[in-house]
Design a protein around this motif. Structure first.
Motif, PDB file in Angstrom:
ATOM      1  N   UNK A   1       0.816  -1.213   0.000  1.00  0.00           N
ATOM      2  CA  UNK A   1       0.000   0.000   0.000  1.00  0.00           C
ATOM      3  C   UNK A   1       0.857   1.273   0.000  1.00  0.00           C
ATOM      4  N   UNK A   2       1.851   1.317   0.888  1.00  0.00           N
ATOM      5  CA  UNK A   2       2.696   2.518   0.980  1.00  0.00           C
ATOM      6  C   UNK A   2       3.476   2.750  -0.311  1.00  0.00           C
ATOM      7  N   UNK A   3       3.969   1.650  -0.894  1.00  0.00           N
ATOM      8  CA  UNK A   3       4.727   1.759  -2.141  1.00  0.00           C
ATOM      9  C   UNK A   3       3.840   2.290  -3.265  1.00  0.00           C
ATOM     10  N   UNK A   4       2.609   1.749  -3.375  1.00  0.00           N
ATOM     11  CA  UNK A   4       1.707   2.190  -4.431  1.00  0.00           C
ATOM     12  C   UNK A   4       1.237   3.627  -4.190  1.00  0.00           C
ATOM     13  N   UNK A   5       1.043   3.993  -2.912  1.00  0.00           N
ATOM     14  CA  UNK A   5       0.678   5.380  -2.597  1.00  0.00           C
ATOM     15  C   UNK A   5       1.762   6.335  -3.083  1.00  0.00           C
ATOM     16  N   UNK A   6       3.012   5.972  -2.784  1.00  0.00           N
ATOM     17  CA  UNK A   6       4.132   6.825  -3.189  1.00  0.00           C
ATOM     18  C   UNK A   6       4.258   6.876  -4.710  1.00  0.00           C
ATOM     19  N   UNK A   7       4.047   5.730  -5.362  1.00  0.00           N
ATOM     20  CA  UNK A   7       4.161   5.670  -6.818  1.00  0.00           C
ATOM     21  C   UNK A   7       3.074   6.518  -7.488  1.00  0.00           C
ATOM     22  N   UNK A   8       1.845   6.405  -6.973  1.00  0.00           N
ATOM     23  CA  UNK A   8       0.757   7.179  -7.561  1.00  0.00           C
ATOM     24  C   UNK A   8       0.929   8.672  -7.276  1.00  0.00           C
ATOM     25  N   UNK A   9       1.359   8.995  -6.051  1.00  0.00           N
ATOM     26  CA  UNK A   9       1.562  10.398  -5.709  1.00  0.00           C
ATOM     27  C   UNK A   9       2.631  11.017  -6.596  1.00  0.00           C
ATOM     28  N   UNK A  10       3.687  10.250  -6.852  1.00  0.00           N
ATOM     29  CA  UNK A  10       4.763  10.758  -7.709  1.00  0.00           C
ATOM     30  C   UNK A  10       4.258  11.006  -9.125  1.00  0.00           C
ATOM     31  N   UNK A  11       3.473  10.047  -9.671  1.00  0.00           N
ATOM     32  CA  UNK A  11       2.942  10.201 -11.026  1.00  0.00           C
ATOM     33  C   UNK A  11       1.975  11.372 -11.103  1.00  0.00           C
ATOM     34  N   UNK A  12       1.099  11.492 -10.079  1.00  0.00           N
ATOM     35  CA  UNK A  12       0.119  12.579 -10.072  1.00  0.00           C
ATOM     36  C   UNK A  12       0.806  13.931  -9.890  1.00  0.00           C
ATOM     37  N   UNK A  13       1.827  13.993  -9.022  1.00  0.00           N
ATOM     38  CA  UNK A  13       2.544  15.245  -8.803  1.00  0.00           C
ATOM     39  C   UNK A  13       3.278  15.681 -10.062  1.00  0.00           C
ATOM     40  N   UNK A  14       3.844  14.701 -10.786  1.00  0.00           N
ATOM     41  CA  UNK A  14       4.522  15.023 -12.043  1.00  0.00           C
ATOM     42  C   UNK A  14       3.538  15.629 -13.033  1.00  0.00           C
ATOM     43  N   UNK A  15       2.336  15.050 -13.099  1.00  0.00           N
ATOM     44  CA  UNK A  15       1.310  15.587 -13.984  1.00  0.00           C
ATOM     45  C   UNK A  15       0.901  16.998 -13.559  1.00  0.00           C
ATOM     46  N   UNK A  16       0.730  17.203 -12.235  1.00  0.00           N
ATOM     47  CA  UNK A  16       0.355  18.521 -11.715  1.00  0.00           C
ATOM     48  C   UNK A  16       1.419  19.564 -12.024  1.00  0.00           C
ATOM     49  N   UNK A  17       2.682  19.196 -11.824  1.00  0.00           N
ATOM     50  CA  UNK A  17       3.787  20.127 -12.100  1.00  0.00           C
ATOM     51  C   UNK A  17       3.801  20.558 -13.557  1.00  0.00           C
ATOM     52  N   UNK A  18       3.575  19.603 -14.449  1.00  0.00           N
ATOM     53  CA  UNK A  18       3.592  19.915 -15.884  1.00  0.00           C
ATOM     54  C   UNK A  18       2.382  20.782 -16.260  1.00  0.00           C
ATOM     55  N   UNK A  19       1.234  20.511 -15.616  1.00  0.00           N
ATOM     56  CA  UNK A  19       0.062  21.353 -15.866  1.00  0.00           C
ATOM     57  C   UNK A  19       0.327  22.785 -15.411  1.00  0.00           C
ATOM     58  N   UNK A  20       0.940  22.933 -14.215  1.00  0.00           N
ATOM     59  CA  UNK A  20       1.247  24.264 -13.694  1.00  0.00           C
ATOM     60  C   UNK A  20       2.238  25.009 -14.584  1.00  0.00           C
ATOM     61  N   UNK A  21       3.186  24.242 -15.135  1.00  0.00           N
ATOM     62  CA  UNK A  21       4.169  24.862 -16.023  1.00  0.00           C
ATOM     63  C   UNK A  21       3.481  25.464 -17.248  1.00  0.00           C
ATOM     64  N   UNK A  22       2.475  24.755 -17.740  1.00  0.00           N
ATOM     65  CA  UNK A  22       1.736  25.262 -18.898  1.00  0.00           C
ATOM     66  C   UNK A  22       0.880  26.463 -18.512  1.00  0.00           C
ATOM     67  N   UNK A  23       0.274  26.411 -17.326  1.00  0.00           N
ATOM     68  CA  UNK A  23      -0.511  27.555 -16.835  1.00  0.00           C
ATOM     69  C   UNK A  23       0.386  28.772 -16.678  1.00  0.00           C
ATOM     70  N   UNK A  24       1.604  28.549 -16.171  1.00  0.00           N
ATOM     71  CA  UNK A  24       2.545  29.655 -15.977  1.00  0.00           C
ATOM     72  C   UNK A  24       2.907  30.302 -17.313  1.00  0.00           C
ATOM     73  N   UNK A  25       3.107  29.465 -18.318  1.00  0.00           N
ATOM     74  CA  UNK A  25       3.419  29.997 -19.650  1.00  0.00           C
ATOM     75  C   UNK A  25       2.288  30.894 -20.136  1.00  0.00           C
ATOM     76  N   UNK A  26       1.039  30.411 -19.976  1.00  0.00           N
ATOM     77  CA  UNK A  26      -0.105  31.208 -20.400  1.00  0.00           C
ATOM     78  C   UNK A  26      -0.282  32.462 -19.560  1.00  0.00           C
ATOM     79  N   UNK A  27       0.017  32.346 -18.238  1.00  0.00           N
ATOM     80  CA  UNK A  27      -0.154  33.493 -17.331  1.00  0.00           C
ATOM     81  C   UNK A  27       0.814  34.620 -17.665  1.00  0.00           C
ATOM     82  N   UNK A  28       1.992  34.278 -18.179  1.00  0.00           N
ATOM     83  CA  UNK A  28       2.962  35.311 -18.581  1.00  0.00           C
ATOM     84  C   UNK A  28       2.641  35.830 -19.982  1.00  0.00           C
ATOM     85  N   UNK A  29       2.248  34.930 -20.835  1.00  0.00           N
ATOM     86  CA  UNK A  29       2.048  35.258 -22.244  1.00  0.00           C
ATOM     87  C   UNK A  29       0.857  36.198 -22.460  1.00  0.00           C
ATOM     88  N   UNK A  30      -0.283  35.901 -21.816  1.00  0.00           N
ATOM     89  CA  UNK A  30      -1.507  36.678 -22.044  1.00  0.00           C
ATOM     90  C   UNK A  30      -1.371  38.150 -21.651  1.00  0.00           C
TER      91      UNK A  30
END
Length: 604
Positions: free
Chosen positions: A236-265
């Motif tokens: 359970x702990x291993x899968x929690x960490x694995x999923x959190x890492x995958x989800x956090x990576x996705x969140x970070x990349x989404x934020x990076x795209x939002x940041x690009x738009x927030x500066x660009x607009x």
């Protein structure tokens, strides 16, 4: 999972290819464009109404069509409110036509893409599934297609509606004062440069988000499917960490795209409003003989430009997301399907199976899995493949129904190379039961009568079940043959699932039967029942058996002993024991282990 960097030059080609899926809806699409044109045309109309409003303030007696012999003399006091209402109605008609019919087009487009993508999965070769995780494949059908929706709906709507608004406004401004308007036109190259730069970033970041979302789906899918292993081994702990890492990576990349738009607009907005400020200065400085109404109308139109320009610039990110999603979809659609150049189609074969000098290695590997395999199985004969794990038994069985394409040697069914059969016809002659049973979240009856067997009479399903000794537990289930078995038969035991798979193969009644560790999940009593049933159904059928338990293949007409992809011994059970070689040692070791298990049970 990394992806190659996309070529920016292919963006237009990908988008145009995406739009080819709009062809079936071209009438509705054109109707929506007409609606957006109507909507866009009302923007300068509303701005120009202010001219008459201001003129009416300075001259209450003014009329809309002064000194005109053909049109009525309509005072501005009545004309301005009436025109505003008429323009609003006209704008509403355009908005409805554009939004509703484009939504119908986009939903149809997404449905078509999902269907064609799923249908493509059904014809891709086995090696494609070997090299791609199910999570990433599912993510394409769900998440990636959703991104394409944005490119096919919101993006097109904004491009047409706001784009035509800009065109109409610019045309009106040029008509009113072309010299001042050229000042605003001068900033267009700068805007184009900014849009191009941001588009490249949006495209790259969208690709990264797709991959990250696929990782999230992959981890979740694996954990759900293997929840028993996760819980029994404390993962359970291993899968929690694995999923959190995958989800956090996705969140970070989404934020990076939002940041690009927030500066660009806001940067683009600053450039646009700077040009507008310059125009307003010039209007005040060079007002000439223009009326107050003319100036107010001009400034109002110029003031309406930044919003559609900003929306057009922001749509770049939506388009790039859609293009990135479409690119991954088209990559899968462009994958070559299973090789099926065969044209031979036989209604029924006798089942004579011959393998000649067969060698095989998996694509993109250097080590051969099979070396110079040759044997013959006459109709009705049982040929058994034995050997330790990794000796090539299952690979050989997979080549008969052409799950993989071999290039060296031949596999002949009734004297015809399996490559010459059409795939569907070849596989109709072969029934396959593997160790890994696949069941669907459907009824027991529908799992047995699956695919080409769908619609088989219940009586035939019951006969196949009885022959596989599955009927005895099916009739005890809450709704018997109409009982749902759960995802992949989760509500059944391993032995019960295996017996349903055998019943499915028996119902198919194919001349060639392949049993790949088919009795491995059965207890001793069930195995004895199944073995008795198989002895009966194998009569008149060519049977290729891969067995770990040697007791199940003692009656085989031919036993092939494999090691490291080669046949090291061949013969009947008695002949191989007499040779006192590999098979004899394997047999002695297995029965010694069985005697120890029996002794332990007696002492217990």
């Amino acid at each position: 999972m990394s992806s190659p960097e996309p070529q920016a030059s292919s963006t237009l080609a990908i988008y145009l290819r995406l739009l080819t899926y709009v062809r079936p809806y071209i009438g509705l699409f054109l109707l929506s464009i007409v609606g957006f044109l109507i909507f866009a045309s009302t923007q300068p109309m509303l701005a120009y109404i202010l001219k008459y409003f201001v003129d009416g303030l300075s001259n209450p007696e003014a009329s809309l069509f002064p000194a005109n012999d053909y049109l009525p003399d309509l005072p501005l006091l009545q004309a301005v409110p009436l025109l505003i209402v008429l323009i609003a109605v006209w704008q509403g008609v355009g908005s409805y036509l554009g939004n509703f019919f484009l939504a119908r087009v986009s939903l149809g487009l997404v449905h078509d893409l999902r269907v064609v993508l799923f249908n493509k999965l059904l014809v891709l070769p086995n090696r494609y599934f070997d090299n791609h995780s199910s999570g990433h494949l599912i993510s394409r059908i769900t998440f990636n297609v959703t991104m394409v929706t944005g490119a096919a709906t919101d993006a097109i709507k904004v491009v047409i509606r706001e784009g035509m608004t800009v065109v109409f406004l610019f045309a009106s401004l040029l008509w009113m004062n072309w010299k001042l308007t050229l000042v605003m036109v001068a900033i267009l190259p700068l805007i184009g440069l900014m849009v191009s730069s941001a588009s490249k970033k949006f495209r790259k970041q969208s690709k990264q988000i797709q991959v990250a979302m696929g990782d999230v789906t992959h981890v979740a899918s694996e954990t759900i499917q293997g929840y028993r292993v996760v819980r029994s081994f404390g993962g359970e702990n291993y899968e929690q960490a694995r999923f959190q890492s995958a989800s956090q990576s996705n969140t970070d990349k989404q934020l990076r795209m939002v940041k690009t738009g927030a500066v660009y607009t806001p940067t683009l907005q600053l450039v646009t409003y700077s040009a507008l400020a310059l125009v307003m200065f010039l209007v005040l400085f060079l007002r000439g003989d223009s009326s107050a109404g003319d100036l107010v109308a001009y400034i109002t139109m110029a003031g309406l430009l930044p919003k559609p320009i900003r929306q057009l610039s922001e749509v770049s990110s939506t388009i790039q997301k859609g293009v990135a999603g479409a690119e991954s979809i088209f990559e899968q659609l462009d994958e070559p399907s299973e090789v099926d150049h065969g044209s031979v189609e036989l209604e029924r074969v006798s089942g004579r199976l011959e393998v000649r000098n067969l060698s095989f290695q998996y694509p993109d590997t250097e080590q051969p899995v099979l070396h110079d395999i040759s044997f013959v199985a006459e109709p009705g004969q049982m040929v058994a493949l034995v050997g330790r794990s990794g000796s090539g038994k299952s690979t050989l069985a997979s080549l008969v129904p052409r799950f993989y394409h071999h290039e060296q040697g031949q596999i002949l069914l009734d004297g015809v190379d399996v490559e010459e059969y059409s795939l569907r016809n070849l596989r109709r002659h072969i029934a396959l039961v593997t160790q890994q049973v696949t069941l669907f979240n459907d009824t027991v009856a529908n799992n047995i009568a699956y695919g080409d067997l769908a619609g088989a009479p219940l009586a035939e399903v019951q006969l196949a079940s009885a022959a596989a000794y599955a009927d005895e537990f099916i009739v005890k289930m809450p709704q018997a043959y109409q009982t749902l078995v759960g995802e992949n038969g989760v509500l059944l035991s391993g032995g019960q699932r295996q017996r349903l798979a055998i019943a499915r193969a028996l119902l198919k009644n194919a001349p060639v039967l392949i049993l790949d560790e088919a009795t491995s999940a059965l207890d001793t009593e069930s195995e004895q029942h199944i073995q008795a049933a198989l002895d009966k159904v194998m009569q008149g059928r060519t049977t290729l058996v891969i067995a770990h338990r040697l007791s199940t293949i003692e009656k085989a007409d031919l036993i092939l002993v494999m090691d490291q992809g080669r046949i090291v011994e061949r013969g009947s059970h008695a002949e191989l024991l007499a040779q006192n070689g590999y098979y004899s040692r394997l047999h002695s070791r297995q029965f010694a282990d069985a005697d120890e298990e029996v002794a332990v049970e007696i002492n217990a």
